[in-house]
Design a protein around this motif. Structure first.
Motif, short mmCIF file in Angstrom:
data_model
loop_
_atom_site.label_atom_id
_atom_site.label_comp_id
_atom_site.label_asym_id
_atom_site.label_seq_id
_atom_site.Cartn_x
_atom_site.Cartn_y
_atom_site.Cartn_z
N ALA A 67 0.82 -1.21 0.00
CA ALA A 67 0.00 0.00 0.00
C ALA A 67 0.86 1.26 0.00
CB ALA A 67 -0.94 -0.01 1.20
N ALA A 68 1.97 1.24 0.76
CA ALA A 68 2.83 2.41 0.87
C ALA A 68 3.70 2.60 -0.37
CB ALA A 68 3.72 2.30 2.11
N GLN A 69 4.00 1.53 -1.06
CA GLN A 69 4.87 1.53 -2.23
C GLN A 69 6.15 2.34 -2.00
OE1 GLN A 69 2.44 2.82 -5.54
NE2 GLN A 69 1.40 0.87 -5.65
N PRO A 70 6.96 1.94 -1.01
CA PRO A 70 8.20 2.68 -0.76
C PRO A 70 9.11 2.64 -1.99
CG PRO A 70 8.18 0.61 0.45
CD PRO A 70 6.84 0.75 -0.18
N LYS A 71 9.79 3.73 -2.21
CA LYS A 71 10.62 3.86 -3.41
C LYS A 71 12.08 3.48 -3.17
CE LYS A 71 7.44 6.75 -5.67
NZ LYS A 71 6.33 5.94 -5.37
N SER A 72 12.40 3.03 -1.94
CA SER A 72 13.79 2.74 -1.62
C SER A 72 13.87 1.68 -0.52
CB SER A 72 14.49 4.01 -1.13
OG SER A 72 13.93 4.43 0.09
N ILE A 73 15.07 1.15 -0.37
CA ILE A 73 15.33 0.22 0.73
C ILE A 73 15.06 0.94 2.05
CG2 ILE A 73 17.17 -1.01 1.95
CD1 ILE A 73 18.34 -1.64 -0.84
N ALA A 74 15.50 2.18 2.15
CA ALA A 74 15.28 2.94 3.38
C ALA A 74 13.78 3.07 3.68
CB ALA A 74 15.92 4.32 3.27
N GLY A 75 12.97 3.19 2.65
CA GLY A 75 11.53 3.28 2.85
C GLY A 75 10.95 2.02 3.44
N VAL A 76 11.46 0.87 3.01
CA VAL A 76 11.00 -0.40 3.57
C VAL A 76 11.46 -0.53 5.01
CG1 VAL A 76 11.16 -2.93 3.39
CG2 VAL A 76 10.91 -1.55 1.32
N VAL A 77 12.71 -0.17 5.27
CA VAL A 77 13.25 -0.22 6.62
C VAL A 77 12.42 0.68 7.54
CG1 VAL A 77 15.25 0.37 8.07
CG2 VAL A 77 15.58 -0.81 5.88
N GLU A 78 12.09 1.84 7.07
CA GLU A 78 11.29 2.80 7.85
C GLU A 78 9.95 2.20 8.25
OE1 GLU A 78 10.36 6.76 9.33
OE2 GLU A 78 12.24 6.01 8.55
N LEU A 79 9.33 1.45 7.35
CA LEU A 79 8.04 0.83 7.65
C LEU A 79 8.17 -0.24 8.74
CD1 LEU A 79 6.48 0.44 4.11
CD2 LEU A 79 5.71 1.97 5.94
N TRP A 80 9.32 -0.88 8.84
CA TRP A 80 9.50 -1.94 9.83
C TRP A 80 9.77 -1.39 11.23
CZ3 TRP A 80 8.35 -6.48 11.32
CH2 TRP A 80 9.03 -7.04 12.41
N LEU A 81 10.65 -0.40 11.32
CA LEU A 81 11.13 0.04 12.63
C LEU A 81 9.99 0.60 13.48
CD1 LEU A 81 14.47 1.61 11.44
CD2 LEU A 81 14.19 -0.47 12.81
N LEU A 83 8.59 3.02 15.10
CA LEU A 83 8.63 4.47 15.32
C LEU A 83 7.27 5.07 15.64
CD1 LEU A 83 11.17 5.31 12.48
CD2 LEU A 83 11.60 5.17 14.95
N ASP A 84 6.25 4.23 15.67
CA ASP A 84 4.92 4.66 16.11
C ASP A 84 4.26 3.46 16.79
OD1 ASP A 84 3.93 2.96 14.06
OD2 ASP A 84 3.57 4.63 12.70
N GLU A 85 3.08 3.66 17.32
CA GLU A 85 2.47 2.58 18.11
C GLU A 85 2.09 1.36 17.27
OE1 GLU A 85 1.85 0.15 20.90
OE2 GLU A 85 2.77 2.08 21.28
N PRO A 86 1.50 1.51 16.08
CA PRO A 86 1.19 0.29 15.30
C PRO A 86 2.45 -0.52 14.94
CG PRO A 86 -0.06 2.15 14.44
CD PRO A 86 0.92 2.71 15.46
N ARG A 87 3.52 0.15 14.58
CA ARG A 87 4.76 -0.57 14.26
C ARG A 87 5.40 -1.13 15.52
NH1 ARG A 87 7.67 3.63 10.40
NH2 ARG A 87 6.47 5.05 11.67
N SER A 88 5.24 -0.46 16.65
CA SER A 88 5.75 -0.99 17.92
C SER A 88 5.01 -2.27 18.28
CB SER A 88 5.57 0.03 19.04
OG SER A 88 6.36 1.16 18.80
#
Length: 175
Positions: A67-81, A83-88
């Motif tokens: 859904a987010a369609q990250p444009k980079s490896i960093a974008g995928v990493v960002e989705l995993w870490l 950094l907010d309650e749903p990802r926590s």
């Protein structure tokens, strides 16, 4: 195998909020608002609950990436870490699964397979195998460290560790 998403949502709730030690047919049934017999209809053992819950969480993560369609490896990493309650919440589920995989041979084998697939994704995205393994290990470590910090302090940790690592690689979209 049959699926009951309301039961799987309850598995994730119990894992994220109480940890693997609290996971049982009874706690999942209570969280789902159903009888223990209904949970056992779908998942006979605690390990079945753990496996199904982790698979379900992985499907949710992949759907989020799509859904987010990250444009980079960093974008995928960002989705995993976390950094907010749903990802926590998702990271706490992952941590419970990883802890179970250390002592359960079946889960250990499944976890090793998943780790290989994830590292391969980074290789397919252009990283060498060594760099993909380093990034994967760094994500795991940063995830653990983030979970022990207040949400407000996590971004700084990620920027000075994972972000700095990606920047040295000149990965587009570094954090």
């Amino acid at each position: 195998m049959k699926r009951a998403t309301h039961v799987l949502d309850a598995v994730l709730d119990v894992l994220a909020e109480q940890g693997i030690g609290a996971l049982s047919v009874r706690t999942v049934a209570a969280a789902a608002g159903v009888s223990p017999a209904q949970v056992q209809y779908y998942y006979r053992t605690k390990n079945d609950l753990v496996r199904a819950g982790f698979e379900y969480a992985g499907e949710q993560f992949l759907a989020e990436i799509e859904a987010a369609q990250p444009k980079s490896i960093a974008g995928v990493v960002e989705l995993w870490l976390p950094l907010d309650e749903p990802r926590s919440r998702r990271a706490r589920v992952w941590l419970a699964y990883a802890a179970a995989a250390v002592v359960d041979p079946v889960l250990q084998k499944e976890n090793a397979k998943l780790d290989r697939e994830l590292r391969q994704w980074y290789v397919d995205a252009g990283l060498t195998e060594d760099v993909a393994a380093q990034l994967f290990a760094m994500i795991d470590g940063a995830t653990l460290q983030c979970l022990s910090l207040p949400l407000a302090e996590r971004r700084a940790l990620v920027d000075r560790t994972v972000g700095a690592f990606l920047a040295k690689l000149a990965v587009p979209g570094s954090m």
